[in-house]
Motif scaffolding. Structure first.
Motif, PDB file in Angstrom:
ATOM      1  N   ASN A 285      31.383 -21.007  67.727  1.00 30.98           N
ATOM      2  CA  ASN A 285      31.577 -19.798  66.929  1.00 30.98           C
ATOM      3  C   ASN A 285      30.612 -19.667  65.759  1.00 30.98           C
ATOM      4  OD1 ASN A 285      33.753 -18.743  68.451  1.00 30.98           O
ATOM      5  ND2 ASN A 285      35.085 -20.307  67.572  1.00 30.98           N
ATOM      6  N   ASP A 286      29.641 -20.549  65.706  1.00 35.24           N
ATOM      7  CA  ASP A 286      28.619 -20.448  64.665  1.00 35.24           C
ATOM      8  C   ASP A 286      27.808 -19.173  64.905  1.00 35.24           C
ATOM      9  OD1 ASP A 286      26.341 -20.641  63.086  1.00 35.24           O
ATOM     10  OD2 ASP A 286      26.057 -22.780  63.433  1.00 35.24           O
ATOM     11  N   PRO A 287      27.738 -18.257  63.937  1.00 34.92           N
ATOM     12  CA  PRO A 287      27.048 -16.979  64.171  1.00 34.92           C
ATOM     13  C   PRO A 287      25.526 -17.086  64.198  1.00 34.92           C
ATOM     14  CG  PRO A 287      27.826 -17.103  61.905  1.00 34.92           C
ATOM     15  CD  PRO A 287      28.349 -18.329  62.602  1.00 34.92           C
ATOM     16  N   ASN A 288      24.997 -18.238  63.786  1.00 36.68           N
ATOM     17  CA  ASN A 288      23.530 -18.389  63.741  1.00 36.68           C
ATOM     18  C   ASN A 288      23.089 -19.609  64.545  1.00 36.68           C
ATOM     19  OD1 ASN A 288      22.976 -16.201  61.810  1.00 36.68           O
ATOM     20  ND2 ASN A 288      24.135 -17.492  60.382  1.00 36.68           N
ATOM     21  N   PRO A 289      23.114 -19.503  65.865  1.00 36.87           N
ATOM     22  CA  PRO A 289      22.716 -20.658  66.682  1.00 36.87           C
ATOM     23  C   PRO A 289      21.254 -21.032  66.439  1.00 36.87           C
ATOM     24  CG  PRO A 289      23.001 -18.691  68.037  1.00 36.87           C
ATOM     25  CD  PRO A 289      23.487 -18.342  66.681  1.00 36.87           C
ATOM     26  N   ASN A 290      20.963 -22.321  66.531  1.00 37.23           N
ATOM     27  CA  ASN A 290      19.630 -22.782  66.136  1.00 37.23           C
ATOM     28  C   ASN A 290      18.696 -23.057  67.306  1.00 37.23           C
ATOM     29  OD1 ASN A 290      21.127 -25.228  66.782  1.00 37.23           O
ATOM     30  ND2 ASN A 290      19.431 -26.366  65.895  1.00 37.23           N
ATOM     31  N   VAL A 291      19.177 -22.961  68.541  1.00 35.13           N
ATOM     32  CA  VAL A 291      18.308 -23.243  69.691  1.00 35.13           C
ATOM     33  C   VAL A 291      18.171 -21.994  70.550  1.00 35.13           C
ATOM     34  CG1 VAL A 291      17.891 -24.718  71.701  1.00 35.13           C
ATOM     35  CG2 VAL A 291      19.017 -25.668  69.682  1.00 35.13           C
ATOM     36  N   LYS A 292      16.928 -21.684  70.885  1.00 39.18           N
ATOM     37  CA  LYS A 292      16.655 -20.613  71.843  1.00 39.18           C
ATOM     38  C   LYS A 292      16.319 -21.290  73.170  1.00 39.18           C
ATOM     39  CE  LYS A 292      14.610 -17.386  68.484  1.00 39.18           C
ATOM     40  NZ  LYS A 292      14.268 -18.235  67.327  1.00 39.18           N
ATOM     41  N   VAL A 293      17.146 -21.084  74.174  1.00 43.43           N
ATOM     42  CA  VAL A 293      16.964 -21.737  75.467  1.00 43.43           C
ATOM     43  C   VAL A 293      16.305 -20.753  76.442  1.00 43.43           C
ATOM     44  CG1 VAL A 293      18.083 -22.949  77.360  1.00 43.43           C
ATOM     45  CG2 VAL A 293      19.061 -23.072  75.058  1.00 43.43           C
ATOM     46  N   ALA A 294      15.137 -21.108  76.941  1.00 43.80           N
ATOM     47  CA  ALA A 294      14.454 -20.251  77.917  1.00 43.80           C
ATOM     48  C   ALA A 294      15.157 -20.378  79.272  1.00 43.80           C
ATOM     49  CB  ALA A 294      12.989 -20.656  78.043  1.00 43.80           C
ATOM     50  N   VAL A 295      15.583 -19.248  79.825  1.00 45.46           N
ATOM     51  CA  VAL A 295      16.321 -19.278  81.093  1.00 45.46           C
ATOM     52  C   VAL A 295      15.649 -18.467  82.203  1.00 45.46           C
ATOM     53  CG1 VAL A 295      18.569 -19.812  80.094  1.00 45.46           C
ATOM     54  CG2 VAL A 295      17.838 -17.419  80.291  1.00 45.46           C
ATOM     55  N   ALA A 296      14.634 -17.679  81.864  1.00 51.80           N
ATOM     56  CA  ALA A 296      13.859 -16.946  82.878  1.00 51.80           C
ATOM     57  C   ALA A 296      12.434 -16.820  82.362  1.00 51.80           C
ATOM     58  CB  ALA A 296      14.469 -15.566  83.138  1.00 51.80           C
ATOM     59  N   VAL A 297      11.479 -16.679  83.284  1.00 48.25           N
ATOM     60  CA  VAL A 297      10.069 -16.672  82.890  1.00 48.25           C
ATOM     61  C   VAL A 297       9.299 -15.627  83.707  1.00 48.25           C
ATOM     62  CG1 VAL A 297       9.570 -18.566  84.519  1.00 48.25           C
ATOM     63  CG2 VAL A 297       7.985 -18.113  82.623  1.00 48.25           C
ATOM     64  N   ASP A 298       8.375 -14.958  83.032  1.00 45.86           N
ATOM     65  CA  ASP A 298       7.443 -14.040  83.705  1.00 45.86           C
ATOM     66  C   ASP A 298       6.299 -14.895  84.243  1.00 45.86           C
ATOM     67  OD1 ASP A 298       5.663 -12.116  84.502  1.00 45.86           O
ATOM     68  OD2 ASP A 298       5.846 -10.889  82.685  1.00 45.86           O
ATOM     69  N   LYS A 299       6.567 -15.536  85.383  1.00 46.73           N
ATOM     70  CA  LYS A 299       5.649 -16.575  85.868  1.00 46.73           C
ATOM     71  C   LYS A 299       4.291 -16.009  86.284  1.00 46.73           C
ATOM     72  CE  LYS A 299       7.809 -16.441  90.442  1.00 46.73           C
ATOM     73  NZ  LYS A 299       8.660 -17.151  91.396  1.00 46.73           N
ATOM     74  N   ASP A 300       4.266 -14.799  86.808  1.00 51.54           N
ATOM     75  CA  ASP A 300       2.987 -14.232  87.248  1.00 51.54           C
ATOM     76  C   ASP A 300       2.079 -13.950  86.052  1.00 51.54           C
ATOM     77  OD1 ASP A 300       3.810 -14.377  89.885  1.00 51.54           O
ATOM     78  OD2 ASP A 300       4.610 -12.335  89.885  1.00 51.54           O
ATOM     79  N   ARG A 301       2.643 -13.374  85.007  1.00 53.89           N
ATOM     80  CA  ARG A 301       1.828 -13.087  83.810  1.00 53.89           C
ATOM     81  C   ARG A 301       1.391 -14.378  83.147  1.00 53.89           C
ATOM     82  NH1 ARG A 301       2.673 -11.833  78.204  1.00 53.89           N
ATOM     83  NH2 ARG A 301       4.946 -11.968  78.393  1.00 53.89           N
ATOM     84  N   TYR A 302       2.298 -15.363  83.077  1.00 58.39           N
ATOM     85  CA  TYR A 302       1.921 -16.643  82.473  1.00 58.39           C
ATOM     86  C   TYR A 302       0.787 -17.290  83.266  1.00 58.39           C
ATOM     87  CZ  TYR A 302       1.626 -21.406  81.070  1.00 58.39           C
ATOM     88  OH  TYR A 302       1.095 -22.611  80.658  1.00 58.39           O
ATOM     89  N   LEU A 303       0.911 -17.337  84.584  1.00 55.89           N
ATOM     90  CA  LEU A 303      -0.110 -17.993  85.407  1.00 55.89           C
ATOM     91  C   LEU A 303      -1.459 -17.297  85.253  1.00 55.89           C
ATOM     92  CD1 LEU A 303      -0.648 -20.319  87.348  1.00 55.89           C
ATOM     93  CD2 LEU A 303      -0.158 -18.753  89.244  1.00 55.89           C
ATOM     94  N   GLN A 304      -1.454 -15.981  85.093  1.00 53.50           N
ATOM     95  CA  GLN A 304      -2.705 -15.243  84.882  1.00 53.50           C
ATOM     96  C   GLN A 304      -3.380 -15.674  83.584  1.00 53.50           C
ATOM     97  OE1 GLN A 304      -4.206 -12.837  87.091  1.00 53.50           O
ATOM     98  NE2 GLN A 304      -5.845 -13.501  85.718  1.00 53.50           N
ATOM     99  N   VAL A 305      -2.591 -15.764  82.515  1.00 59.27           N
ATOM    100  CA  VAL A 305      -3.147 -16.200  81.227  1.00 59.27           C
ATOM    101  C   VAL A 305      -3.626 -17.652  81.327  1.00 59.27           C
ATOM    102  CG1 VAL A 305      -2.627 -16.643  78.788  1.00 59.27           C
ATOM    103  CG2 VAL A 305      -1.741 -14.578  79.900  1.00 59.27           C
ATOM    104  N   PHE A 306      -2.808 -18.508  81.952  1.00 57.38           N
ATOM    105  CA  PHE A 306      -3.177 -19.915  82.153  1.00 57.38           C
ATOM    106  C   PHE A 306      -4.533 -20.011  82.861  1.00 57.38           C
ATOM    107  CE2 PHE A 306      -3.359 -23.658  84.848  1.00 57.38           C
ATOM    108  CZ  PHE A 306      -2.887 -24.691  84.047  1.00 57.38           C
ATOM    109  N   MET A 307      -4.682 -19.282  83.947  1.00 62.03           N
ATOM    110  CA  MET A 307      -5.932 -19.357  84.720  1.00 62.03           C
ATOM    111  C   MET A 307      -7.107 -18.776  83.945  1.00 62.03           C
ATOM    112  SD  MET A 307      -5.550 -21.108  87.399  1.00 62.03           S
ATOM    113  CE  MET A 307      -7.112 -20.710  88.210  1.00 62.03           C
ATOM    114  N   ASP A 308      -6.881 -17.702  83.207  1.00 64.46           N
ATOM    115  CA  ASP A 308      -7.968 -17.150  82.387  1.00 64.46           C
ATOM    116  C   ASP A 308      -8.434 -18.183  81.364  1.00 64.46           C
ATOM    117  OD1 ASP A 308      -7.822 -14.775  83.743  1.00 64.46           O
ATOM    118  OD2 ASP A 308      -6.720 -13.691  82.181  1.00 64.46           O
TER     119      ASP A 308
END
Length: 315
Positions: A285-308
């Motif tokens: 019930n803490d209103p200000n959680p301190n961890v942002k958990v990545a649960v989905a990824v734009d893998k195509d856009r990331y891979l494009q930037v990675f390769m560039d």
């Protein structure tokens, strides 16, 4: 986007090597130092590998510091699967030249705290090994660690199984006590775990594009070793996971991922749930959680930037 001062805290194996290359190549990053940890390989050898990779990617001036050699509550022991996945030398058995520079004699945690004092919220720390150095720095100077603008880790698994046990991811499993201290602190942390890194894959079709230069061929040889191991161990994935470079990418551009904000903890009891990363029932019930958990990824856009980035680095 303003340029981030970045420190990488890593146990230099193959995906850590790609993380270094990604940080060096990204125009929005000034890599001010690397801090070694244990995990894929011992802390001292991780530091030497980092020096070699920095020379390979044309950034030999970046200083490297040795961090902790052992987890907070037990001694480090390299497990056989790390030799299998990363090679005995940690970088795919590729024999890179001895680095011209030496590892700094300043303790890694002291460097981290000094950088936090100097740069404050302009500083980004990306940890892609166990969280021991971060926990030690937190213990040593809590107020200074609170000044850091961006702490992003590669570790944990919330919505998928672990990769060393059914519940445990490798970086967290190396030092669950340290990970728990970080997660249950008041520091803001972004967790880039197996939930997203297992979806972000590289194949030899991509690494072949780096082979126009000697440095690129060396990096391709290192990563192809990893791809071959993945083909044996995880044939269902169809490539090797970009665990650590994805964490660097998300630290620079959080829009690559979808997050859930929550308070997290790590199970430190030695039972079937050892090293599990899970929501903290005591702080639901803490209103200000301190961890942002990545649960989905734009893998195509990331891979494009990675390769560039890699094509620019190894043209």
């Amino acid at each position: 986007m303003s340029v981030q001062k970045m420190i990488l805290d890593l146990d230099t194996g193959i995906d850590d090597a790609m993380a270094i290359a990604y940080a060096v190549a990204d125009p929005n990053v000034e890599l001010i130092g690397i801090l070694s940890s244990f995990g894929n390989i011992e802390s001292d050898r991780a530091a030497q590998n980092a020096l070699k990779i920095l020379e390979l990617v044309g950034a030999p001036e970046v200083p490297v510091f040795v961090g902790h050699h052992n987890p907070l509550d037990h001694d480090y022991q390299r497990i056989d699967v790390n030799s299998q996945i990363h090679g005995e030398n940690g970088i795919g058995e590729v024999d890179l030249p001895e680095p011209a520079h030496s590892v700094s004699t300043k303790p890694g945690v002291d460097f981290l705290l000094a950088a936090a004092r100097q740069y404050g919220d302009q500083l980004t720390v990306v940890a892609t090994g166990p969280m021991t150095n971060l926990a030690a720095a937190l213990e040593q100077d809590h107020a200074t660690m609170q000044k850091i603008g961006n702490i992003t880790i590669m570790g944990g698994a919330l919505t998928v199984p672990g990769n060393v046990t059914p519940v445990a991811e490798a970086n967290v499993e190396q030092d669950p006590v340290a990970a728990n201290q970080l997660f249950t602190s008041d520091l803001n942390v972004t967790m880039v775990g197996l939930d997203v890194t297992l979806r972000t894959l590289l194949t030899k079709q991509e690494t072949s594009q780096w082979r126009e230069s000697t440095a690129g061929s060396n990096m391709a040889d290192i990563v192809d070793f990893y791809i071959d191991v993945y083909a044996d161990l995880y044939p269902e994935l169809g490539g090797c996971s970009l665990h650590d470079p994805l964490a660097v990418g998300v630290a620079i551009d959080p829009s690559f991922v979808t997050i859930i904000a929550m308070n997290m903890m790590v199970t430190t009891e030695h039972d079937a749930y050892y090293a599990r990363t899970i929501g903290d029932k005591a702080r639901l019930n803490d209103p200000n959680p301190n961890v942002k958990v990545a649960v989905a990824v734009d893998k195509d856009r990331y891979l494009q930037v990675f390769m560039d980035h890699f094509k620019n680095l190894f043209h």
